[in-house]
Design a protein around this motif. Structure first.
Motif, PDB file in Angstrom:
ATOM      1  N   SER A  74      47.878  39.420  31.468  1.00 30.42           N
ATOM      2  CA  SER A  74      47.774  40.317  32.610  1.00 30.42           C
ATOM      3  C   SER A  74      46.871  39.712  33.667  1.00 30.42           C
ATOM      4  O   SER A  74      45.834  39.138  33.361  1.00 30.42           O
ATOM      5  CB  SER A  74      47.225  41.681  32.171  1.00 30.42           C
ATOM      6  OG  SER A  74      46.995  42.496  33.297  1.00 30.42           O
ATOM      7  N   GLY A  75      47.268  39.872  34.922  1.00 30.51           N
ATOM      8  CA  GLY A  75      46.453  39.355  36.010  1.00 30.51           C
ATOM      9  C   GLY A  75      45.538  40.410  36.601  1.00 30.51           C
ATOM     10  O   GLY A  75      44.813  40.138  37.553  1.00 30.51           O
ATOM     11  N   GLU A  76      45.584  41.616  36.067  1.00 29.66           N
ATOM     12  CA  GLU A  76      44.742  42.668  36.608  1.00 29.66           C
ATOM     13  C   GLU A  76      43.288  42.431  36.233  1.00 29.66           C
ATOM     14  O   GLU A  76      42.960  42.121  35.092  1.00 29.66           O
ATOM     15  CB  GLU A  76      45.192  44.033  36.086  1.00 29.66           C
ATOM     16  CG  GLU A  76      46.602  44.402  36.539  1.00 29.66           C
ATOM     17  CD  GLU A  76      47.001  45.782  36.061  1.00 29.66           C
ATOM     18  OE1 GLU A  76      46.102  46.486  35.562  1.00 29.66           O
ATOM     19  OE2 GLU A  76      48.173  46.138  36.193  1.00 29.66           O
ATOM     20  N   ALA A  77      42.410  42.608  37.226  1.00 29.00           N
ATOM     21  CA  ALA A  77      40.994  42.323  37.022  1.00 29.00           C
ATOM     22  C   ALA A  77      40.387  43.193  35.926  1.00 29.00           C
ATOM     23  O   ALA A  77      39.593  42.741  35.116  1.00 29.00           O
ATOM     24  CB  ALA A  77      40.226  42.516  38.330  1.00 29.00           C
ATOM     25  N   LEU A  78      40.799  44.467  35.878  1.00 26.19           N
ATOM     26  CA  LEU A  78      40.214  45.375  34.894  1.00 26.19           C
ATOM     27  C   LEU A  78      40.555  44.936  33.479  1.00 26.19           C
ATOM     28  O   LEU A  78      39.727  45.030  32.572  1.00 26.19           O
ATOM     29  CB  LEU A  78      40.690  46.807  35.154  1.00 26.19           C
ATOM     30  CG  LEU A  78      40.141  47.477  36.419  1.00 26.19           C
ATOM     31  CD1 LEU A  78      40.725  48.864  36.570  1.00 26.19           C
ATOM     32  CD2 LEU A  78      38.619  47.547  36.385  1.00 26.19           C
ATOM     33  N   ASP A  79      41.776  44.455  33.256  1.00 23.24           N
ATOM     34  CA  ASP A  79      42.164  43.984  31.932  1.00 23.24           C
ATOM     35  C   ASP A  79      41.395  42.732  31.546  1.00 23.24           C
ATOM     36  O   ASP A  79      41.004  42.563  30.392  1.00 23.24           O
ATOM     37  CB  ASP A  79      43.668  43.705  31.897  1.00 23.24           C
ATOM     38  CG  ASP A  79      44.490  44.987  31.878  1.00 23.24           C
ATOM     39  OD1 ASP A  79      43.908  46.023  31.535  1.00 23.24           O
ATOM     40  OD2 ASP A  79      45.677  44.941  32.221  1.00 23.24           O
ATOM     41  N   ILE A  80      41.169  41.853  32.522  1.00 16.40           N
ATOM     42  CA  ILE A  80      40.414  40.636  32.240  1.00 16.40           C
ATOM     43  C   ILE A  80      38.969  40.974  31.905  1.00 16.40           C
ATOM     44  O   ILE A  80      38.387  40.445  30.951  1.00 16.40           O
ATOM     45  CB  ILE A  80      40.484  39.681  33.448  1.00 16.40           C
ATOM     46  CG1 ILE A  80      41.922  39.205  33.659  1.00 16.40           C
ATOM     47  CG2 ILE A  80      39.561  38.485  33.253  1.00 16.40           C
ATOM     48  CD1 ILE A  80      42.123  38.366  34.902  1.00 16.40           C
ATOM     49  N   PHE A  81      38.371  41.879  32.669  1.00 12.27           N
ATOM     50  CA  PHE A  81      36.986  42.265  32.402  1.00 12.27           C
ATOM     51  C   PHE A  81      36.849  42.960  31.053  1.00 12.27           C
ATOM     52  O   PHE A  81      35.837  42.811  30.366  1.00 12.27           O
ATOM     53  CB  PHE A  81      36.465  43.184  33.513  1.00 12.27           C
ATOM     54  CG  PHE A  81      36.146  42.469  34.794  1.00 12.27           C
ATOM     55  CD1 PHE A  81      35.522  41.230  34.780  1.00 12.27           C
ATOM     56  CD2 PHE A  81      36.470  43.031  36.018  1.00 12.27           C
ATOM     57  CE1 PHE A  81      35.224  40.553  35.949  1.00 12.27           C
ATOM     58  CE2 PHE A  81      36.181  42.369  37.200  1.00 12.27           C
ATOM     59  CZ  PHE A  81      35.559  41.127  37.173  1.00 12.27           C
ATOM     60  N   SER A  82      37.874  43.739  30.670  1.00 11.85           N
ATOM     61  CA  SER A  82      37.790  44.451  29.399  1.00 11.85           C
ATOM     62  C   SER A  82      37.772  43.497  28.220  1.00 11.85           C
ATOM     63  O   SER A  82      37.244  43.822  27.158  1.00 11.85           O
ATOM     64  CB  SER A  82      38.959  45.433  29.259  1.00 11.85           C
ATOM     65  OG  SER A  82      40.186  44.746  29.142  1.00 11.85           O
ATOM     66  N   VAL A  83      38.362  42.298  28.383  1.00 12.68           N
ATOM     67  CA  VAL A  83      38.313  41.292  27.328  1.00 12.68           C
ATOM     68  C   VAL A  83      36.871  40.919  27.032  1.00 12.68           C
ATOM     69  O   VAL A  83      36.485  40.682  25.887  1.00 12.68           O
ATOM     70  CB  VAL A  83      39.119  40.044  27.742  1.00 12.68           C
ATOM     71  CG1 VAL A  83      38.911  38.899  26.758  1.00 12.68           C
ATOM     72  CG2 VAL A  83      40.597  40.389  27.840  1.00 12.68           C
ATOM     73  N   TYR A  84      36.055  40.873  28.082  1.00 17.50           N
ATOM     74  CA  TYR A  84      34.646  40.511  27.941  1.00 17.50           C
ATOM     75  C   TYR A  84      33.753  41.725  27.691  1.00 17.50           C
ATOM     76  O   TYR A  84      32.525  41.596  27.687  1.00 17.50           O
ATOM     77  CB  TYR A  84      34.165  39.784  29.198  1.00 17.50           C
ATOM     78  CG  TYR A  84      34.904  38.500  29.480  1.00 17.50           C
ATOM     79  CD1 TYR A  84      34.907  37.465  28.548  1.00 17.50           C
ATOM     80  CD2 TYR A  84      35.602  38.320  30.661  1.00 17.50           C
ATOM     81  CE1 TYR A  84      35.593  36.289  28.798  1.00 17.50           C
ATOM     82  CE2 TYR A  84      36.286  37.144  30.926  1.00 17.50           C
ATOM     83  CZ  TYR A  84      36.274  36.133  29.988  1.00 17.50           C
ATOM     84  OH  TYR A  84      36.951  34.965  30.238  1.00 17.50           O
ATOM     85  N   GLY A  85      34.352  42.890  27.512  1.00 17.10           N
ATOM     86  CA  GLY A  85      33.566  44.092  27.247  1.00 17.10           C
ATOM     87  C   GLY A  85      32.897  44.665  28.469  1.00 17.10           C
ATOM     88  O   GLY A  85      32.003  45.500  28.356  1.00 17.10           O
TER      89      GLY A  85
END
Length: 314
Positions: A74-85
């Protein structure tokens, strides 16, 4: 019940990635003097400010590096940030529950601080008259002056802001998703991740040996004690990150532990401290899993898209 994730990268790549992140974190801290050949800082304040900048750079580079290894679709910023908690939902649970849980390990220390504070108040009251009106009026000014002194102390920023934030970003937010994505079991990750965290502290051996003019054996003993403490704390912080899926959970625990230091187990002529310590440890073990249950920190517990798999571990 633990649900294993499908391996997205090889275990070798995951481990090499974690080793690289560890070396990157340490190397950038020493880059100004060893690589850029900059002159030594003129004061401890300038030294710490330089370290702050280096730690920030290493953290940002670590986030970018791990994002290229992790197959985030996913390229969505929120999904990327959620990977890092890095999440905003359930933020109060992620702050309050881990803080309460961590404070239980310091029950003896907290009781001792309360006893010493009460004794100090009694001594001040016995040696002085009742508070005057001018003294009461000056309390807000005194408080603001004390707060300003704390805010301008670079040591405070180092121990309670920069070090906890950058270390948790690199050694928890970046490494744990890498290891889980490599197919390691959750409990293996919890025990393995702090090894890299402790290796990053080996540089303290040379710093203590050179700055304190002590023997290499004494420096080794000091660093060994520090490494033992960081490994134990790393297990706990990794557990919090995986269970809650929130970076802020191990972060607040890190800040609190830095503030409290080593837990007080016994105190001279104060058996209440030992009783409080034992009671706190019992309560900690009793609440460890219930208070970190993933349902408390997440809206959904099925089909979790996060690489750390916190939604899948019940």
């Amino acid at each position: 019940m633990e649900t294993e994730m499908e391996a997205c990268v090889s275990k070798t790549v995951a481990v090499i990635g974690c080793i690289f992140l560890t070396l990157l974190y340490v190397a950038i801290l020493y880059a100004p003097t060893l690589i850029l050949r900059l002159p030594p800082p003129s004061s401890r304040t300038n030294f710490l400010i330089r370290r702050f900048i280096c730690a920030a750079i290493s953290s940002i580079l670590s986030l970018f590096f791990s994002s290229f290894i992790l197959p985030i679709r996913s390229g969505e910023a929120l999904d990327i940030f959620s990977v890092y908690g890095i999440r905003a939902d359930h933020i109060w649970q992620a702050v309050g529950f881990p803080l309460l849980l961590t404070s239980l390990m310091y029950a003896g220390s907290l009781v001792l601080k309360c006893v010493l504070l009460v004794n100090s108040w009694k001594t001040d009251f016995d040696n002085s008259e009742l508070l005057s009106l001018d003294c009461i009026r000056s309390l807000p000014k005194t408080f603001l002056s004390h707060l300003s002194s704390i805010a301008s102390n670079v040591g405070v920023w180092r121990n309670f802001v920069v070090a906890p934030l950058t270390e948790e970003l690199v050694f928890r937010a970046c490494m744990i998703p890498l290891l889980l994505c490599g197919g390691f079991k959750i409990y293996t990750v919890i025990f393995l991740c702090p090894v890299f965290f402790s290796l990053a502290h080996l540089n303290h051996l040379l710093e203590i040996y050179s700055s304190q003019n002590c023997s290499l054996l004494i420096a080794f003993r000091i660093v060994a004690l520090q490494l033992g403490y960081t490994v134990v704390f790393g297990w706990y912080a990794s557990f919090l990150f995986v269970r809650t899926g929130h970076l802020v959970a191990p972060l607040v625990a890190h800040v609190f532990c830095n503030f409290m230091g080593l837990p007080v187990i016994v105190a001279r002529r104060r058996g209440l401290v030992t009783i409080a310590f034992v009671a706190g440890i019992v309560a900690f073990k009793w609440l460890l899993f219930p208070i970190t249950k993933p349902d408390l920190y997440n809206y959904r517990t099925e089909n979790c898209k996060c690489w750390n798999g916190y939604c899948l571990w019940n």
